[in-house]
Design a protein around this motif. Structure first.
Motif, mmCIF file in Angstrom:
data_model
loop_
_atom_site.group_PDB
_atom_site.id
_atom_site.type_symbol
_atom_site.label_atom_id
_atom_site.label_comp_id
_atom_site.label_asym_id
_atom_site.label_seq_id
_atom_site.Cartn_x
_atom_site.Cartn_y
_atom_site.Cartn_z
ATOM 1 N N GLN A 36 4.584 11.225 7.278
ATOM 2 C CA GLN A 36 4.160 10.956 5.904
ATOM 3 C C GLN A 36 3.273 12.093 5.401
ATOM 4 O O GLN A 36 3.398 12.536 4.253
ATOM 5 C CB GLN A 36 3.393 9.626 5.847
ATOM 6 C CG GLN A 36 4.295 8.412 6.030
ATOM 7 C CD GLN A 36 3.498 7.115 5.976
ATOM 8 O OE1 GLN A 36 2.693 6.853 6.847
ATOM 9 N NE2 GLN A 36 3.728 6.330 4.945
ATOM 10 N N GLY A 94 6.130 4.257 5.204
ATOM 11 C CA GLY A 94 4.968 3.358 5.234
ATOM 12 C C GLY A 94 5.383 1.945 5.603
ATOM 13 O O GLY A 94 4.729 1.263 6.408
ATOM 14 N N ALA A 106 0.935 3.834 -3.117
ATOM 15 C CA ALA A 106 0.576 5.240 -2.902
ATOM 16 C C ALA A 106 1.757 6.147 -3.234
ATOM 17 O O ALA A 106 1.594 7.182 -3.899
ATOM 18 C CB ALA A 106 0.126 5.440 -1.456
ATOM 19 N N LEU A 126 -4.220 5.656 -1.802
ATOM 20 C CA LEU A 126 -4.118 5.412 -0.367
ATOM 21 C C LEU A 126 -5.354 4.643 0.139
ATOM 22 O O LEU A 126 -5.262 3.678 0.894
ATOM 23 C CB LEU A 126 -4.032 6.774 0.340
ATOM 24 C CG LEU A 126 -3.203 6.884 1.601
ATOM 25 C CD1 LEU A 126 -1.811 6.332 1.371
ATOM 26 C CD2 LEU A 126 -3.121 8.355 2.008
ATOM 27 N N SER A 129 0.831 -1.199 0.000
ATOM 28 C CA SER A 129 0.000 0.000 0.000
ATOM 29 C C SER A 129 0.869 1.255 0.000
ATOM 30 O O SER A 129 0.620 2.202 -0.754
ATOM 31 C CB SER A 129 -0.927 -0.054 1.210
ATOM 32 O OG SER A 129 -1.129 1.209 1.736
ATOM 33 N N ALA A 130 1.918 1.262 0.844
ATOM 34 C CA ALA A 130 2.803 2.432 0.901
ATOM 35 C C ALA A 130 3.502 2.644 -0.435
ATOM 36 O O ALA A 130 3.628 3.778 -0.919
ATOM 37 C CB ALA A 130 3.824 2.246 2.020
ATOM 38 N N TRP A 184 2.634 8.464 10.914
ATOM 39 C CA TRP A 184 1.754 9.070 9.918
ATOM 40 C C TRP A 184 1.963 10.577 9.750
ATOM 41 O O TRP A 184 2.019 11.063 8.617
ATOM 42 C CB TRP A 184 0.297 8.738 10.255
ATOM 43 C CG TRP A 184 -0.678 9.366 9.318
ATOM 44 C CD1 TRP A 184 -1.544 10.367 9.581
ATOM 45 C CD2 TRP A 184 -0.884 9.033 7.935
ATOM 46 N NE1 TRP A 184 -2.287 10.687 8.490
ATOM 47 C CE2 TRP A 184 -1.889 9.886 7.443
ATOM 48 C CE3 TRP A 184 -0.296 8.122 7.057
ATOM 49 C CZ2 TRP A 184 -2.346 9.843 6.135
ATOM 50 C CZ3 TRP A 184 -0.734 8.083 5.744
ATOM 51 C CH2 TRP A 184 -1.741 8.921 5.286
#
Lengths: 548, 586
Positions: free
Chosen positions: B43, B89, A262, A291, A258-259, B40
């Motif tokens: 990011q 992530g 995205a 995301l 996913s990271a 987060w």
């Protein structure tokens, strides 16, 4: 796999409407999530651009912000509806599945029923069926919704942002997520099966430990059994930990996918902006949608980790049934003047036995007659009764009830006319009345009380609540003799024309035995009775005695 | 921020007790999870920086070449930011995985401990315990073997999600919203204010849901046990059910129970789904308000709330990416709420079961060396309450080798006396002395090593006949014992002989055959004391004589023989009779 497929088809057939709606809502949830984040990102970036460029008056704020609100609320509502619908439908289908398994168990041949260990069947009806709830909830529905949403996202992102971004996002998730999930299914197979098998062993062992604890304590086996259970628990938990590790690894892989996806959308979008192909708002849309689309794959790992366990459970639930002869539906007419019961030229041998138990056996039970079979233990008295009740089939010869072959009577008719009280009748937890209610469709307390009196049980129960006296598991709480008499009372309530009794007064003292037999005779004055016995009291009450 | 809960003190205390040994590990896991959540904002800052840069460049337009000002975003910078986002992530995912692993291991240990405790308690339950309308009619039903097995297999695992999800969610709730507000405040006080107002609504709502959730979970727990109990009894009675044509009734009874469980389960889920939907709604509204404010600020319509020169695009994106994270821990907590409710309901179950006054066996039921003294039995003023009736026993002195028939009408306490002598239940008053010592916790296993039991109700373990006959694994040849009990032909008739497996209640054998096997088992054990409950009850006179003879042969070899019986021939053969008077039962 095919058993799992069968279960799925059964569930879908039972709950087609709810599952379809649930599937549509599942897609709506995923799509709304992606749209919501994508639109928000686009909106903020576009507003920022408009503010910087000083064109705020021509920028339409209201439609996008209304869209954001609609998507946020719609997604919440869709998720609630989807969860409710799919869970409700699946749980309903599982109730039906439990009943299917129990009904099939009940149709098993009589000898298999007698040998059935309660715990094993319990495992099939409870554990195996429970294991299948993930099939729709955690596997099929999320998988279908994920695939549809990703395909839709590829098209929409390709159109709104850039085909490359659409391809990157959908392809990235399909490929990366797919690989990670396939690994989960493969790696999880063995531990999920092991965990389930160990848990079922644990359930079985706990039941056996409690049911057999009298012997286990006296013979010093209790600690051994506890250790067996500890071993099963250990194995189940080790497998569960392995499964958790696999799932966590998949979670790590999916989180990374996913990271990366995205980040790829951000970089690709940014690159396209730098080259002037698309605007920053479109790039933001692509990134934020990417995301949100992580949801399409993240929910699947649990379902796939359970796949092996589901397959085994489905095989247990859908086990093929042994073929049974077609049951007659039409009741035959009793032949006028025929004896209540006649056994002609019976032969019966147990499998692998050298000598048959019965060979050319004949017997006639006249209307209203009490006939006793006597003979030492093991000479086949119980076998004769089981044959006469249709629990066993003779190797040769024929059994007639009122002149008509036993096999011609529909089950309900046969049981209404003929009742066998086996040596070890079973009682159930609940009240005495609950136990008596098993005998008749419409429970009647007055009749029940009369039956209890007939077997001289009324006085013994009086101080303990009478018909409302509570019994424990398997009827514990009554002494051996009381159990025996309650089972006889149950038989009286069936009001059979033909009553087969196997050692009816076992465990009763002489006086009680005589009272019980007299009570039986008074309660069922017209019944023809065949009893297997060696007790003086029982032999004395018979009109005729045959030695085996 | 803590969530107020219903006053369910004892269940909570029990749950805390369960997790206490793993408290450190659970906290460590929660801390790791917290670290993951803190990534987060980094990011978000990266993304804000890229999007702001791109927009600035686009607005600045084609003038780079003319002005000579370098663009804020080069391809390399964009790629670098992408790489940074991916690495962060991945790091977050790794931390989360690590945290989840820690938590699962700890929760697994808690499960192991509790499961072991439940099983150990089951093993110590007295033999007459389940016979006790007297020890509580309601508990008699609750403690069926299947219900207990359901507790061990189905219910105890409810602990795991509560420990792995609820605890960490609580930590995140306490830390993350404050962190987010602190990060947002320097950017815009209005956004911080929106979050601060919307936030507390959630715990308020949760407190309301909390009580309903626990109650629903409790009902579900009860129903799981009930369905299992009903099923095991019906499954054991399937032959009777067929004979009484009660199949349809049984199916509909079970359907009602299975349906009730579905309804109870749905009630739990409905509360869980509804509460998370409402929380999602709060969160969505909060985020939407932030978004509207940010949108209008960026357009320049709103000029308040940010410090200094208004909100920039980068700041707007940053704030908007953080807003959902303010609500996320609260939503996680809501999602974990029904896990917590289930665990509390389970804890309540455990607490109630532990508080219950269930008769206990003496000793462990383990193999132990025999007590050294001669197996003399002395009873003084012993009484016990069974099925709500108090039974007082006469004083007894039984020298080794005594043969005693215990007689009396049904229900007078004959089986209870045997259970007392075997240490399967405890005397409430008086003393029992065996082999020269008091029969107590310490001596019971050693005493039973010299004991054999011929029970009234047959329950065969799912093992080969050879093992059934020789439970202590003495390894002796069963031929002589089988012959003495008149059971040689019984085994010979079984398919597979000594390797055959019998049904739970001895299906495949007649009552007499099963009884003869149990007598053979007693003879084979070489016991110094044989307790037999109606050993000749369902035998024909010839076989009964053979069994009596078998038991007497053990007595002639010196064994004490205590037999509960109605059989006058057996009473005569034993010689000494203890007639239990009915008036002793109150």
């Amino acid at each position: 796999m095919s058993a799992l497929w069968q279960v799925l088809r059964l569930i879908v057939r039972l709950e087609r409407r709810s599952l379809w709606r649930g599937a549509v809502l599942s897609v709506a949830v995923l799509a709304a999530g992606a749209a919501l984040l994508g639109l928000s990102g686009w909106f903020i970036t576009a507003s920022g651009l408009a503010g910087m460029a000083g064109i705020k008056l021509t920028f339409d704020v209201f439609r996008p912000s209304a869209g954001v609100r609609f998507l946020a609320l719609g997604r919440t509502a869709a998720r609630y509806g989807e969860r409710l619908l799919t869970h409700e439908a699946t749980l309903r289908a599982l109730v039906t599945l439990r009943l299917v398994v129990l009904a099939r168990q009940m149709r098993a041949p009589s000898e298999a029923l007698a040998r059935l260990r309660g715990g094993a069947a319990l495992n099939r009806i409870v554990s195996d069926v429970d294991a299948l709830d993930g099939l729709t909830l955690r596997l099929v529905l999320p998988l279908a919704a994920g695939v549809v949403t990703l395909a839709g996202a590829a098209v929409m992102l390709g159109w709104l942002v850039h085909p490359l971004v659409g391809a990157l996002v959908a392809g990235g998730y399909a490929l990366g997520g797919g690989l990670a999930l396939m690994r989960v299914a493969k790696a999880g197979r063995v531990p999920s099966i092991t965990a389930e098998a160990a848990l079922q062993r644990l359930r079985l062992g706990t039941i056996e430990l409690l049911r057999g604890r009298s012997d286990l304590i006296v013979f010093g086996q209790m600690q051994d059994r506890l250790q067996d259970l500890a071993a099963a628990d250990h194995e189940a938990r080790a497998a569960a930990r392995a499964l958790d590790r696999i799932e966590r690894r998949a979670g790590l892989a999916l989180g990374t996918v996913s990271a990366v996806v995205a980040a790829g959308a951000l970089a690709l979008g940014g690159g396209l902006v730098v080259h002037g192909v698309i605007g920053p708002a479109a790039a933001a849309l692509g990134f934020f949608a990417a995301l949100a689309l992580a949801e399409t794959v993240s929910g699947l790992r649990r379902g796939l980790a359970e796949l092996g366990r589901m397959q085994v459970a489905a095989a247990g639930v859908m086990a093929p049934e042994t073929a049974r002869p077609v049951a007659p539906t039409q009741s035959p007419k009793p032949v006028p003047g025929a004896p209540a019961l006649s056994l002609e030229g019976l032969r019966f041998a147990r499998p692998e036995a050298v000598r048959p138990v019965l060979e050319g056996f004949d017997l006639t039970l006249a209307r209203g007659e009490w006939l006793a079979l006597r003979g030492p233990s093991g000479t086949g008295k119980s076998t004769v009764l089981a044959l006469a009740a249709g629990l066993l089939s003779p190797g040769a010869g024929v059994i007639r009830l009122w002149g008509q072959p036993l096999a011609d009577w529909p089950e309900t008719d046969l049981r209404a006319r003929l009742m066998l009280v086996p040596q070890r009748g079973a009682l159930i937890a609940g009240t005495v009345m609950d136990n008596l209610s098993l005998a008749c469709a419409v429970p009647d307390r007055d009749r029940a009380a009369t039956a209890v009196e007939a077997v001289a049980l009324g006085a013994a129960l009086a101080s303990r609540g009478g018909l409302d006296c509570r019994l424990g598991e398997g009827g514990t709480g009554l002494s051996g003799g009381e159990t025996r008499r309650l089972i006889l009372a149950r038989a009286i309530l069936r009001a059979p024309e033909v009553l087969l009794l196997d050692e009816p007064t076992e465990g009763l003292d002489h006086d009680t035995a005589r009272r019980v037999l007299a009570g039986l005779r008074a309660a069922l004055p017209k019944a023809s009775v065949l009893l297997a016995s060696h007790r003086a009291a029982e032999l004395a009450c018979a009109d005729r005695v045959i030695a085996l | 921020m803590t969530i107020a809960t219903a006053p369910s003190g004892s269940a909570e205390a029990r749950l805390r007790l369960a997790q206490a040994p793993q408290a450190r590990a659970l906290r460590a896991g929660a801390m790791l999870g917290l670290c993951a959540a803190l990534i987060w904002p980094l990011q978000a800052a990266l993304v804000a920086w890229v999007l702001a840069g791109l927009a600035t460049d686009v607005v600045a337009g084609q003038s780079f070449a003319a002005t000579g000002v370098a663009p804020a975003m080069t391809l390399a910078a964009v790629l670098g930011a992408g790489l940074g986002f991916a690495v962060l992530g991945a790091l977050q995912a790794a931390l989360e995985s690590l945290a989840a692993g820690r938590l699962f291991t700890a929760a697994d240990q808690v499960l192991a401990t509790e499961r072991g405790a439940v099983l150990a308690r089951a093993a110590r339950r007295g033999v007459h315990a389940s016979q006790g309308p007297g020890s509580g009619a309601e508990s008699a039903a609750a403690a069926t073997s299947a219900a207990e097995a359901a507790l061990v297999v189905q219910k105890l695992p409810f602990l795991v999600p509560a420990l792995t999800r609820y605890g960490p969610a609580r930590w995140r709730v306490m830390v993350m919203p404050a962190v987010i507000v602190m990060l947002v405040l320097p950017v815009s006080w209005v956004v911080a204010l929106i979050l601060l107002i919307a936030g507390p609504l959630i715990p308020l709502f949760m407190a309301l849901v909390g009580m309903a959730a626990k109650e629903a979970s409790q009902r579900q727990m009860v129903e799981i046990g009930d369905m299992n109990s009903l099923l095991i009894d019906r499954l054991s009675a399937l032959t009777d059910i067929r004979l009484m044509d009660a199949g349809a009734r049984t199916l509909s009874d079970f359907a009602a129970r299975a349906e009730a469980l579905r309804v109870r389960t749905m009630a739990v889920l409905r509360i869980a789904f509804l509460s998370s939907a409402v929380l999602e709604l709060f969160a969505a509204l909060g985020v939407a308000m932030v978004a509207v404010y940010v949108g209008f600020s960026l357009l320049g319509t709103l000029r308040f709330g940010a410090w200094g020169s208004g909100l920039s695009l980068g700041e707007g994106v940053f704030v908007l990416m953080l807003a959902p994270e303010f609500f996320r821990p609260l939503r996680d907590l809501a999602a974990a709420w029904h896990d917590r409710a289930a665990a509390l309901a389970l804890a309540e179950d455990l607490r109630a079961a532990e508080a219950e006054d269930v008769p206990q066996v003496l000793g462990l039921g383990a193999l132990a060396p025999r007590l050294p003294g001669p197996p003399r039995i002395v009873l003084r003023a012993v009484s016990v309450t069974v099925s709500g009736r108090r039974i007082a026993f006469p004083d007894l002195d039984l020298a080794p080798g005594t043969r005693l028939a215990v007689t009396g009408p049904s229900g007078v306490g004959k089986s209870t006396l045997l259970a007392l002598l075997a240490g399967q239940i405890r005397a409430e008053t008086g003393t029992i002395e065996v082999a020269g010592v008091a029969l107590d916790e310490a001596s019971a296993d050693g005493w039973r090593a010299a004991l054999a039991l011929v029970p009234q109700a047959v329950h065969f373990a799912d093992r080969a006949v050879a093992e059934v006959l020789d439970p202590r694994g003495l390894g002796e040849d069963p031929a002589r014992a089988l012959a003495a009990a008149g059971a040689r032909d019984v085994v010979a008739r079984l398919p597979g002989g000594l390797a055959a497996r019998l049904g739970e209640t001895g299906a495949g054998l007649s009552g007499g055959e099963a009884r003869r096997l149990l007598v053979a088992r007693a003879l084979l054990s070489g016991a110094a004391v044989i307790l037999a409950d109606e050993p000749t009850a369902d035998l024909d006179p010839e076989t009964a004589d053979a069994v009596t003879e078998g038991l007497l042969s053990a007595a002639r070899a010196g064994a004490t023989l205590i037999v509960a019986t109605h059989d006058s021939r057996l009473v005569a053969a034993l010689g000494r009779e203890l007639r239990l008077p009915p008036e002793a039962v109150v």
